[in-house]
Design a protein around this motif. Structure first.
Motif: not given
Length: 98
Positions: A35-45, A55-67
């Motif tokens: 909903k907010l379009g965040v592309t960098e989310f701190r989750f820690g763990g 998350i970079n939706a501009a990258c091709l699907p299945n690209s190592e850098r897409a997510v």
């Protein structure tokens, strides 16, 4: 990104990087990326304070850098490198445009 895709990503963050399993943490991630379009989310763990999902939706699907996940290099250990490699291997199959 759909909520289903965001939840698939969060499942991987839990499984590979010990992201929080609370419903609030999952909801925050899903809401942020859908909903907010965040592309960098701190989750820690297990990756510590610098553990983030990118998350970079501009990258091709299945690209190592897409997510992908990463952490601060100064906090990197053998264990965090293994977690990042495992998570990124699974995340590269996610299409962030769906």
């Amino acid at each position: 990104m759909t909520e289903n895709t965001a939840n698939q990503i969060y499942d991987i963050l839990i499984a590979e990087c010990d992201a929080s399993t609370t419903s609030d943490a999952r909801s925050a991630f899903v809401n942020s990326v859908t909903k907010l379009g965040v592309t960098e989310f701190r989750f820690g763990g297990s990756l510590g304070f610098g553990g983030k999902c990118y998350i970079n939706a501009a990258c091709l699907p299945n690209s190592e850098r897409a997510v992908r996940v990463s952490n601060y290099k100064e906090h990197e250990t053998h264990a965090t490198r293994l977690a990042i490699l495992a998570a990124n291997e699974r995340l590269k199959r996610i299409d962030p445009t769906k």
